[in-house]
Design an enzyme around this catalytic site. Structure first.
Site, mmCIF file in Angstrom:
data_model
loop_
_atom_site.group_PDB
_atom_site.id
_atom_site.type_symbol
_atom_site.label_atom_id
_atom_site.label_comp_id
_atom_site.label_asym_id
_atom_site.label_seq_id
_atom_site.Cartn_x
_atom_site.Cartn_y
_atom_site.Cartn_z
ATOM 1 N N ASP A 144 0.815 -1.209 0.000
ATOM 2 C CA ASP A 144 0.000 0.000 0.000
ATOM 3 C C ASP A 144 0.854 1.267 0.000
ATOM 4 O O ASP A 144 0.594 2.203 -0.760
ATOM 5 C CB ASP A 144 -0.927 0.000 1.228
ATOM 6 N N CYS A 198 -16.312 22.584 -5.493
ATOM 7 C CA CYS A 198 -15.480 23.239 -6.511
ATOM 8 C C CYS A 198 -16.310 24.212 -7.335
ATOM 9 O O CYS A 198 -15.857 25.332 -7.636
ATOM 10 C CB CYS A 198 -14.826 22.196 -7.409
ATOM 11 N N THR A 199 -17.543 23.829 -7.682
ATOM 12 C CA THR A 199 -18.385 24.698 -8.504
ATOM 13 C C THR A 199 -18.824 25.932 -7.726
ATOM 14 O O THR A 199 -18.808 27.051 -8.252
ATOM 15 C CB THR A 199 -19.619 23.923 -9.014
ATOM 16 N N HIS A 231 -19.372 19.596 -16.420
ATOM 17 C CA HIS A 231 -18.408 19.153 -15.414
ATOM 18 C C HIS A 231 -17.689 17.879 -15.857
ATOM 19 O O HIS A 231 -18.312 16.931 -16.334
ATOM 20 C CB HIS A 231 -19.150 18.899 -14.098
ATOM 21 N N ASN A 253 -14.708 10.211 -9.873
ATOM 22 C CA ASN A 253 -14.626 8.818 -9.439
ATOM 23 C C ASN A 253 -15.973 8.248 -9.022
ATOM 24 O O ASN A 253 -16.139 7.030 -8.948
ATOM 25 C CB ASN A 253 -13.653 8.686 -8.258
ATOM 26 N N THR A 262 -26.977 19.348 -9.416
ATOM 27 C CA THR A 262 -25.912 20.041 -8.687
ATOM 28 C C THR A 262 -26.549 20.910 -7.614
ATOM 29 O O THR A 262 -27.590 21.532 -7.845
ATOM 30 C CB THR A 262 -25.054 20.920 -9.616
ATOM 31 N N GLY A 263 -25.934 20.910 -6.468
ATOM 32 C CA GLY A 263 -26.422 21.765 -5.389
ATOM 33 C C GLY A 263 -25.694 23.086 -5.324
ATOM 34 O O GLY A 263 -25.899 23.883 -4.403
ATOM 35 N N ARG A 267 -22.329 15.984 -16.800
ATOM 36 C CA ARG A 267 -20.995 15.385 -16.711
ATOM 37 C C ARG A 267 -20.542 14.985 -18.114
ATOM 38 O O ARG A 267 -21.313 14.406 -18.885
ATOM 39 C CB ARG A 267 -21.021 14.151 -15.799
#
Length: 495
Positions: free
Chosen positions: A172, A291-292, A318, A322, A349-350, A372
């Site tokens: 790891d 980020c937005t 956007h 992941n 999106t909020g 997306r």
């Protein structure tokens, strides 16, 4: 008179030599004095000769003239002799002020007067630091690590001490170090990385990072690793409310928690540059929003303050994340189970609603949605706004350009008017959002703005700014000009 090719090359090589000589001076000021030097907000720390030359060229966007290395080189050398205390110093603004207000004084006399509160204060109580732990080591966690290592200097300010992850395999540590060293989007790590598998330590550019394996945020004894009163940055997104995040506070050695996602409930959602002044010493858990939200809120504030926003719609294009599937498979969210690499995916999106947590005056005025798209990084927000006061494309673009250069929001807003830029050109941007001036549409009281943003790196820079405020390690800035007054005077001149 047009230079010959040989004389042009000779001039370039001479400027290169000056820039090369500046690098060790910039480094000493940072390591020994905790002084960060910059040119109109472009940090010169740990940068190349070519970068320094580009930063001097960039200065013409503000002063209309290219900044001369023949002027900044002696200025830097003089700064290095003054035994300065911790600060952030804009050498372009300082040089301009000397030329305009020097009144016949020598450069040293001017600098001693202008920086009087710093002169001779080297090492006087400015080596305090705050232990920092990254809980999670994914896309944002690793970029935060890069930024914190870059800012390590002589051990001042934020001090990255540990990362916490769940063990993924027998090797790891090697894999974690490799992901820090190489990044498909942001390129290789600038420096050296070593691992100590016996002690679970990654050493990056001299910064020792303890890797702690745990799946329970409430049971870690950080003090066993010499970590005390730490700020824990949770970038897993697993817990987003006060109850879940308060588990971190049960671990020994933790003082405060910062979430790198939109917070739920009564958590303060902080967009640096907008409402970071509301952070109080008593706040144990804070969110750095999304980020937005970080990308659009500064631009919306600027527009609302100048023209007034009646209502609007925010559409974000956007890059995939992941959270989506690479190929079609089950997903709890609508549409997100379809292949991220092959499809444009409409999702919610909020961010539009979250803006009002930082800007209460826009409560109920914005709606939002998101698409997306199959790109790994850099997104685009389209702001479709109805205004109280009409404007033109030129007026609004000039306003936003000046805000990006002279206002208190210049670390958040950038401005671009190139006809050739595309999304990859903004990878690595340290601003929260970049206004694409050529794409602006204005029809009196109807305005459409296009705002690019590196949803990974630009956001991470905003998170670090919130960290610095929570830790109380912000450096005083010089010269102490009133940037708001300066911006307003420029705008008045523009009409």
């Amino acid at each position: 008179m047009l230079q010959t090719s040989d004389s042009c090359l000779d001039t370039w090589m001479g400027r290169e030599a000056l820039a090369e000589a500046m690098i060790p001076v910039i480094g000493r000021l940072y390591r020994e004095n905790n002084v960060v030097t910059n040119i109109h907000g472009r940090s010169l720390i740990n940068n190349s000769t070519t970068y320094i030359l580009k930063a001097h060229r960039f200065a013409r966007r503000i002063s209309k003239d290219e900044l001369l290395l023949e002027e900044t080189a002696p200025l830097l050398n003089t700064l290095a002799q003054l035994q300065l205390g911790s600060a952030s110093i804009d050498i372009a603004r300082l040089n301009q002020k000397f030329k305009e207000e020097g009144n016949g004084a020598t450069l040293e006399e001017f600098l001693r007067a202008e920086l009087a509160e710093l002169v001779g204060k080297r090492g006087s109580g400015d080596r305090t630091s705050t232990d920092l732990v990254l809980y999670g080591f994914g896309r944002i966690g690793r970029l935060l690590a890069r930024l914190l290592i870059e800012k390590a200097g002589g051990g001042h300010g934020l001090r990255l001490r540990a990362v916490v992850v769940r063990r993924g395999s027998d090797n790891d540590l090697t894999k974690r170090a490799s992901l820090l060293r190489r990044d498909s989007v942001h390129g290789p790590f600038e420096g050296t990385i070593r691992i100590n598998e016996d002690a679970d330590i990654i050493t990056a550019n001299g910064v020792q990072i303890q890797v702690i394996y745990s799946d329970n945020p409430a049971t870690i004894d950080y003090t066993a690793y010499g970590i005390n009163n730490a700020l824990v940055v949770d970038n897993t997104g697993r817990w987003r409310d006060a109850e879940g995040l308060s588990q971190h506070l049960q671990s020994k050695g933790v003082a405060r928690v910062l979430l790198t996602a939109p917070g739920k409930g009564e958590l303060k959602n902080i967009v640096h540059g907008i409402n970071n002044g509301t952070i109080e010493d008593t706040d144990r858990i804070v969110s750095a929003a999304s980020c937005t939200t970080n990308a659009i809120t500064p631009v919306l504030k600027a527009i609302n303050d100048r023209f007034g926003v009646v209502h609007g719609h925010v559409e974000t294009v956007h890059s995939f994340t992941n959270d989506q599937n690479l190929i079609d498979n089950f997903h709890q969210g609508d549409r997100r189970g379809r292949s991220a690499a092959l499809n444009m995916v409409i999702t919610e999106t909020g961010a539009a609603k979250a803006v009002s947590k930082a800007l209460p005056e826009l409560l109920g005025k914005l709606t939002g949605s998101s698409i997306r798209v199959p790109t790994p990084d850099v997104s685009l927000a389209i702001l479709n706004l109805s205004l109280e006061n009409g404007t033109t494309k030129d007026e609004v673009n000039n306003f936003l350009r000046e805000m990006s250069l002279h206002s208190d929001l210049r670390r958040q807003i950038d401005y671009m008017d190139s006809p050739e830029v595309v999304s990859t050109d903004f990878v690595g941007s340290r601003r929260a959002g970049i206004v694409d001036g050529l794409a602006t549409i204005s029809n009196d009281k109807n305005l459409v703005l296009y705002v690019w943003y590196d949803n990974e790196f630009g956001y991470s820079c905003q998170v670090v700014r919130v960290m610095e405020q929570m830790a109380g390690v912000n450096r005083p800035s010089f010269p102490t000009t009133d940037v708001v007054e300066e911006a307003m005077s420029v705008l008045a001149a523009l009409g």
